[in-house]
Design a protein around this motif. Structure first.
Motif, PDB file in Angstrom:
ATOM      1  N   PRO A 114      14.666  -6.031  63.320  1.00 55.51           N
ATOM      2  CA  PRO A 114      15.477  -5.365  62.284  1.00 55.51           C
ATOM      3  C   PRO A 114      15.150  -5.844  60.867  1.00 55.51           C
ATOM      4  N   ALA A 115      14.915  -7.157  60.717  1.00 53.80           N
ATOM      5  CA  ALA A 115      14.597  -7.685  59.378  1.00 53.80           C
ATOM      6  C   ALA A 115      13.255  -7.149  58.890  1.00 53.80           C
ATOM      7  N   VAL A 116      12.268  -7.084  59.814  1.00 51.47           N
ATOM      8  CA  VAL A 116      10.944  -6.552  59.434  1.00 51.47           C
ATOM      9  C   VAL A 116      11.049  -5.080  59.073  1.00 51.47           C
ATOM     10  N   LEU A 117      11.852  -4.343  59.826  1.00 52.50           N
ATOM     11  CA  LEU A 117      12.025  -2.909  59.555  1.00 52.50           C
ATOM     12  C   LEU A 117      12.669  -2.678  58.192  1.00 52.50           C
ATOM     13  N   ILE A 118      13.750  -3.417  57.902  1.00 56.08           N
ATOM     14  CA  ILE A 118      14.435  -3.262  56.604  1.00 56.08           C
ATOM     15  C   ILE A 118      13.527  -3.692  55.460  1.00 56.08           C
ATOM     16  N   PHE A 119      12.799  -4.805  55.649  1.00 62.40           N
ATOM     17  CA  PHE A 119      11.879  -5.268  54.603  1.00 62.40           C
ATOM     18  C   PHE A 119      10.794  -4.219  54.337  1.00 62.40           C
ATOM     19  N   SER A 120      10.300  -3.607  55.421  1.00 62.60           N
ATOM     20  CA  SER A 120       9.253  -2.595  55.255  1.00 62.60           C
ATOM     21  C   SER A 120       9.782  -1.374  54.507  1.00 62.60           C
ATOM     22  N   LEU A 121      11.009  -0.947  54.832  1.00 64.61           N
ATOM     23  CA  LEU A 121      11.579   0.243  54.193  1.00 64.61           C
ATOM     24  C   LEU A 121      11.962  -0.011  52.738  1.00 64.61           C
ATOM     25  N   VAL A 122      12.478  -1.229  52.444  1.00 67.79           N
ATOM     26  CA  VAL A 122      13.016  -1.512  51.108  1.00 67.79           C
ATOM     27  C   VAL A 122      11.941  -2.058  50.159  1.00 67.79           C
ATOM     28  N   ILE A 123      10.978  -2.818  50.684  1.00 65.03           N
ATOM     29  CA  ILE A 123       9.991  -3.473  49.827  1.00 65.03           C
ATOM     30  C   ILE A 123       8.583  -2.872  49.974  1.00 65.03           C
ATOM     31  N   ILE A 124       8.075  -2.849  51.205  1.00 65.87           N
ATOM     32  CA  ILE A 124       6.680  -2.447  51.408  1.00 65.87           C
ATOM     33  C   ILE A 124       6.449  -0.969  51.085  1.00 65.87           C
ATOM     34  N   ALA A 125       7.319  -0.098  51.645  1.00 70.25           N
ATOM     35  CA  ALA A 125       7.129   1.344  51.445  1.00 70.25           C
ATOM     36  C   ALA A 125       7.215   1.741  49.958  1.00 70.25           C
ATOM     37  N   PRO A 126       8.250   1.289  49.179  1.00 69.26           N
ATOM     38  CA  PRO A 126       8.282   1.633  47.752  1.00 69.26           C
ATOM     39  C   PRO A 126       7.081   1.068  46.984  1.00 69.26           C
ATOM     40  N   PHE A 127       6.630  -0.122  47.394  1.00 69.18           N
ATOM     41  CA  PHE A 127       5.471  -0.717  46.706  1.00 69.18           C
ATOM     42  C   PHE A 127       4.226   0.143  46.911  1.00 69.18           C
ATOM     43  N   LEU A 128       3.975   0.558  48.162  1.00 69.92           N
ATOM     44  CA  LEU A 128       2.797   1.386  48.448  1.00 69.92           C
ATOM     45  C   LEU A 128       2.924   2.762  47.788  1.00 69.92           C
ATOM     46  N   LEU A 129       4.165   3.292  47.769  1.00 66.26           N
ATOM     47  CA  LEU A 129       4.386   4.584  47.113  1.00 66.26           C
ATOM     48  C   LEU A 129       4.131   4.476  45.602  1.00 66.26           C
ATOM     49  N   GLY A 130       4.585   3.356  45.010  1.00 68.10           N
ATOM     50  CA  GLY A 130       4.332   3.127  43.588  1.00 68.10           C
ATOM     51  C   GLY A 130       2.853   2.988  43.287  1.00 68.10           C
ATOM     52  N   LEU A 131       2.127   2.332  44.201  1.00 68.75           N
ATOM     53  CA  LEU A 131       0.680   2.192  44.027  1.00 68.75           C
ATOM     54  C   LEU A 131      -0.001   3.552  44.076  1.00 68.75           C
ATOM     55  N   TYR A 132       0.504   4.420  44.947  1.00 65.83           N
ATOM     56  CA  TYR A 132      -0.045   5.783  45.027  1.00 65.83           C
ATOM     57  C   TYR A 132       0.230   6.548  43.724  1.00 65.83           C
ATOM     58  N   TYR A 133       1.477   6.497  43.240  1.00 61.71           N
ATOM     59  CA  TYR A 133       1.824   7.233  42.014  1.00 61.71           C
ATOM     60  C   TYR A 133       1.061   6.695  40.791  1.00 61.71           C
ATOM     61  N   SER A 134       0.703   5.410  40.831  1.00 60.02           N
ATOM     62  CA  SER A 134      -0.022   4.840  39.680  1.00 60.02           C
ATOM     63  C   SER A 134      -1.396   5.464  39.507  1.00 60.02           C
ATOM     64  N   MET A 135      -1.898   6.150  40.512  1.00 62.80           N
ATOM     65  CA  MET A 135      -3.208   6.812  40.416  1.00 62.80           C
ATOM     66  C   MET A 135      -3.066   8.325  40.323  1.00 62.80           C
ATOM     67  N   THR A 136      -1.887   8.756  39.867  1.00 63.56           N
ATOM     68  CA  THR A 136      -1.652  10.197  39.675  1.00 63.56           C
ATOM     69  C   THR A 136      -1.148  10.445  38.253  1.00 63.56           C
ATOM     70  N   ASP A 137      -1.066  11.726  37.892  1.00 57.90           N
ATOM     71  CA  ASP A 137      -0.515  12.087  36.572  1.00 57.90           C
ATOM     72  C   ASP A 137       0.889  12.660  36.705  1.00 57.90           C
ATOM     73  N   TRP A 138       1.589  12.296  37.761  1.00 59.72           N
ATOM     74  CA  TRP A 138       2.921  12.858  38.014  1.00 59.72           C
ATOM     75  C   TRP A 138       3.887  12.510  36.888  1.00 59.72           C
ATOM     76  N   ASN A 139       4.724  13.498  36.536  1.00 57.07           N
ATOM     77  CA  ASN A 139       5.695  13.267  35.453  1.00 57.07           C
ATOM     78  C   ASN A 139       7.072  12.880  35.984  1.00 57.07           C
ATOM     79  N   GLY A 140       7.187  12.751  37.299  1.00 59.84           N
ATOM     80  CA  GLY A 140       8.460  12.333  37.879  1.00 59.84           C
ATOM     81  C   GLY A 140       9.357  13.477  38.282  1.00 59.84           C
ATOM     82  N   VAL A 141       9.027  14.719  37.882  1.00 65.17           N
ATOM     83  CA  VAL A 141       9.871  15.880  38.175  1.00 65.17           C
ATOM     84  C   VAL A 141       9.068  16.995  38.843  1.00 65.17           C
ATOM     85  N   SER A 142       7.911  17.292  38.292  1.00 60.46           N
ATOM     86  CA  SER A 142       7.114  18.425  38.756  1.00 60.46           C
ATOM     87  C   SER A 142       6.652  18.249  40.206  1.00 60.46           C
ATOM     88  N   PRO A 143       6.568  19.352  40.966  1.00 61.79           N
ATOM     89  CA  PRO A 143       6.015  19.260  42.329  1.00 61.79           C
ATOM     90  C   PRO A 143       4.495  19.094  42.328  1.00 61.79           C
TER      91      PRO A 143
END
Length: 293
Positions: free
Chosen positions: A18-47
């Motif tokens: 359970p601790a690994v699952l929560i850590f992955s959902l709260v820390i790892i997943a947002p970090f990897l998602l942020g790394l992905y967005y850092s290589m895009t031109d997304w404005n935060g709203v547009s699809p």
């Protein structure tokens, strides 16, 4: 044999899973998602999200002077706050481990500012600097009260330092008190018997014995000050003329005010790498000086 291994795996899965699952959902997943967005031109709203590879990072390093200025300001104020907070916190802790009748009350008083949130504290001190000091200056003509504390680059810098040190000193004081209380009395008595003076006692006995507390306090103050946002926002809002804009505030403005979420996450990723590197080096250097009992 196989039953024993399966049982151990099941125990680890039940207790750690359970601790690994929560850590992955709260820390790892947002970090990897942020790394992905850092290589895009997304404005935060547009699809529509376009892959730009490392263009955001090139833009930050080659063109973004505001980010460089905010990083330099954050580094300057972090060094100042870390030194002053730890010196003052250790001095107060050293005084309050002595046999004073009022030491418990004084410990509570010095810790009290840390109970208040940074946002509320900033607005309170903004009122004190703008209204309180102006009123006192009009009656006393004392030069410190007549300064435009939040009106110039230099005074706004020191205004942030004063409030940050005032808030953080109580927190590190508690850690230093815990460290000082654990210094063995027989060790200090032996040093006194050998003729050690108070300064020698502090340098050669007490400081080496509380290096673990120093490691924790330095790590907390560096990490806390580098990420400062709430106090910065409520006290100066980055002014005057963006001279007190911290890195956290610069990232927030880029991502949510300028609607350049991809560029903002790229700045956040650079900021994460820088803070992680600085704190790892600090912990490595100070832990090498710790004494194992």
């Amino acid at each position: 044999m196989h039953v024993g291994k399966d049982s151990k795996w099941m125990q680890q899965l039940v207790f750690i899973g359970p601790a690994v699952l929560i850590f992955s959902l709260v820390i790892i997943a947002p970090f990897l998602l942020g790394l992905y967005y850092s290589m895009t031109d997304w404005n935060g709203v547009s699809p529509n999200i376009n892959w730009v590879w490392f263009d955001n990072f090139k833009k930050i390093f080659m063109e973004d002077k505001d980010f460089a200025n905010s990083f330099w300001f954050t580094t300057k104020i972090t060094v100042t706050i870390v030194i002053l907070t730890n010196l003052l916190g250790f001095f107060i802790a050293y005084m309050l481990v002595q046999k004073l009748k009022t030491r418990n009350m004084l410990r509570s008083v010095f810790f009290m500012p840390n109970v208040l949130g940074g946002l509320l504290l900033g607005f309170i001190w903004q009122f004190i600097f703008v209204r309180g000091f102006t009123t006192l200056g009009a009656h006393s003509d004392f030069f410190l009260f007549n300064l435009a504390w939040l009106g110039t680059e230099a005074t706004a810098f020191w205004g942030l330092v004063i409030v940050s040190v005032w808030q953080g000193t109580g927190y590190v004081m508690v850690i230093y008190i815990a460290g000082l209380s654990n210094v063995p009395e027989d060790l200090k008595e032996a040093a006194y018997v050998d003729g050690a003076k108070r300064r020698q006692m502090l340098r050669h006995v007490i400081l080496p014995m509380i290096m673990s507390s120093i490691t924790v306090c330095l790590f907390w103050t560096i990490n806390h000050t580098y990420k400062m946002y709430d106090l910065n926002y409520s006290l100066t809002n980055g002014g005057p003329f963006r001279s007190t804009e911290s890195v956290s505030m610069n990232i927030y403005i880029e991502a949510f005010a300028n609607n350049r979420y991809g560029l903002g996450t790229a700045k956040a990723f650079i900021f994460f790498i820088a803070v992680a590197l600085i704190t790892v080096i600090q912990v490595y250097l100070t832990k090498r000086r710790e004494i194992r009992m």
